[in-house]
Design a protein around this motif. Structure first.
Motif, short mmCIF file in Angstrom:
data_model
loop_
_atom_site.label_atom_id
_atom_site.label_comp_id
_atom_site.label_asym_id
_atom_site.label_seq_id
_atom_site.Cartn_x
_atom_site.Cartn_y
_atom_site.Cartn_z
N ALA A 1 0.71 -1.26 0.02
CA ALA A 1 0.04 0.07 0.08
C ALA A 1 0.86 1.19 -0.05
N LYS A 2 2.01 1.11 0.58
CA LYS A 2 3.03 2.29 0.64
C LYS A 2 3.78 2.67 -0.81
N VAL A 3 3.73 1.64 -1.72
CA VAL A 3 4.53 1.78 -3.03
C VAL A 3 3.75 2.71 -4.08
N PRO A 4 4.44 3.74 -4.31
CA PRO A 4 3.81 4.62 -5.59
C PRO A 4 3.91 4.05 -6.82
N ASP A 5 2.94 4.30 -7.31
CA ASP A 5 2.79 3.52 -8.93
C ASP A 5 3.87 4.34 -9.84
N ALA A 6 3.92 5.64 -9.42
CA ALA A 6 4.82 6.56 -10.33
C ALA A 6 6.21 6.12 -10.16
N GLU A 7 6.53 5.61 -8.92
CA GLU A 7 7.95 5.22 -8.59
C GLU A 7 8.43 3.85 -9.39
N THR A 8 7.17 3.05 -9.20
CA THR A 8 7.20 1.55 -9.82
C THR A 8 7.31 1.74 -11.37
N ASP B 1 10.85 1.56 -16.20
CA ASP B 1 11.67 2.08 -17.30
C ASP B 1 13.35 1.97 -17.11
N GLN B 2 13.82 1.86 -15.76
CA GLN B 2 15.30 1.72 -15.52
C GLN B 2 15.69 0.29 -15.90
N ALA B 3 14.80 -0.51 -15.58
CA ALA B 3 15.09 -2.13 -15.87
C ALA B 3 15.24 -2.25 -17.45
N ILE C 1 0.39 -4.28 -12.11
CA ILE C 1 1.53 -3.52 -12.53
C ILE C 1 1.71 -3.79 -14.07
N ALA C 2 1.75 -4.77 -14.50
CA ALA C 2 1.89 -4.95 -16.18
C ALA C 2 0.80 -4.22 -17.02
N TRP C 3 -0.41 -4.11 -16.59
CA TRP C 3 -1.47 -3.41 -17.38
C TRP C 3 -1.09 -1.94 -17.09
N LEU C 4 -0.51 -1.61 -15.96
CA LEU C 4 -0.31 -0.07 -15.87
C LEU C 4 0.94 0.42 -16.68
N TYR C 5 2.05 -0.61 -16.73
CA TYR C 5 3.20 -0.31 -17.44
C TYR C 5 3.05 -0.21 -19.00
N ALA C 6 2.12 -1.18 -19.44
CA ALA C 6 1.88 -1.19 -20.79
C ALA C 6 1.10 0.10 -21.20
N ALA C 7 0.10 0.68 -20.27
CA ALA C 7 -0.49 2.16 -20.43
C ALA C 7 0.84 3.30 -20.47
N HIS C 8 1.67 3.01 -19.69
CA HIS C 8 2.64 4.04 -19.34
C HIS C 8 3.64 4.05 -20.57
N ASN C 9 4.21 2.62 -21.16
CA ASN C 9 4.90 2.62 -22.15
C ASN C 9 4.44 2.11 -23.42
N ALA D 1 -0.76 6.94 -3.43
CA ALA D 1 0.11 6.46 -3.96
C ALA D 1 -0.33 5.34 -5.40
N GLN D 2 -1.32 4.86 -5.25
CA GLN D 2 -2.04 4.21 -6.22
C GLN D 2 -3.35 4.69 -6.92
N PRO D 3 -3.09 5.90 -7.59
CA PRO D 3 -4.53 6.51 -8.06
C PRO D 3 -5.26 5.86 -9.13
#
Length: 265
Positions: free
Chosen positions: A110-117, A122-124, A149-157, A177-179
């Motif tokens: 719950a503490k982990v921000p999606d933006a940071e993830t 991106d770094q990986a 996270i996979a769904w969100l990252y696909a939208a992000h990238n 953190a997880q909007p």
């Protein structure tokens, strides 16, 4: 590629003792181990020992963290000719492998921000490209929390060629953190996506899957969701009682065929 020695492999305490069905993939023919991304996040990476220009598969870990099951999946992909990398996007907020129970893990997550993830992935991806990976042939696969996270990252990238979320939650509490959740980004999705879900998963009810399908269809998103009727959550997790070999085998074959069809692999 030179990697530091791997730290001891172990399963998360809260997941219980590993079942006899747990798959163990060796490192023969691979370079594999733990590394550190430029931003400081640890990651487990594996690739064939020889060759180069490998397709890249980002692996998003379960809620249990970067434990042995996820590392084994990384090695399975590497055995198939991928450069696979699983960044640990939870560890800065606590170690799920040492958490005593699932509620303690949820408190970490719950503490982990999606933006940071998103930044860590991106770094990986950029890091993988410096270690013999071909960033123009990249995909993401995520399991459990990592499916979200996979769904969100696909939208992000949207430059990813493929996305495969395995039983990732589609909606939940919207917090600073997880909007946003997968249902919120369905209309933005440009990356071809194959969702793999269990029909007997109470944490992701059928009605929510249908809502996601409707939003994807309305947006004409290049996505499909396959539901295995009698499979529970984590049906691919071979180290747990939830493992369903037939569904897991079929889903793995479909996932690999999907990657090939999208030019990854």
């Amino acid at each position: 590629m030179t990697l530091p020695s791997n730290d001891p492999a172990r399963f998360a305490q809260a997941a219980g003792a590993p079942a006899p069905s747990a798959i163990a993939t060796d490192v023969t023919g691979l370079e594999a181990g733990v590394t550190t991304l430029p931003g400081g996040a640890p990651a487990y990476i594996a690739r064939p020992r020889t060759g180069g220009d490998f397709p890249i598969i980002l692996v998003a870990q379960e809620i249990f963290g970067l434990h042995e099951h996820i590392r084994d999946i990384v090695r399975r992909f590497a055995k198939l000719g991928f450069l696979a990398i699983a960044p640990d996007f939870l560890i800065r907020y606590g170690d799920p492998q040492d958490a005593p129970d699932i509620e303690a893990i949820r408190a970490i997550v719950a503490k982990v921000p999606d933006a940071e993830t998103m930044e860590i992935f991106d770094q990986a991806l950029a890091y993988a490209a410096t270690k013999g990976g071909d960033a123009t042939r990249a995909a993401i696969a995520g399991f459990c929390w990592g499916g979200r996270i996979a769904w969100l990252y696909a939208a992000h990238n949207p430059q990813l060629l493929a996305c495969i979320p395995w039983y990732g939650r589609l909606d939940g509490a919207h917090t600073p953190a997880q909007p946003r959740w997968p249902v919120d980004v369905a209309e933005e999705l440009k990356t071809p996506t194959l969702g793999l879900y269990g029909g007997a998963d109470p944490s992701i009810p059928a009605a929510l899957i249908e809502t996601m399908r409707e939003r994807l269809k309305k947006a004409q998103a290049p996505a499909e969701i396959i539901v295995y009727a009698d499979a529970p959550h984590a049906f691919f997790a071979d180290y747990r009682d939830s493992y369903r070999p037939d569904a897991a085998r079929d889903a793995w074959e479909k996932a690999l065929a999907f990657l090939r069809a999208q030019g990854v692999g």
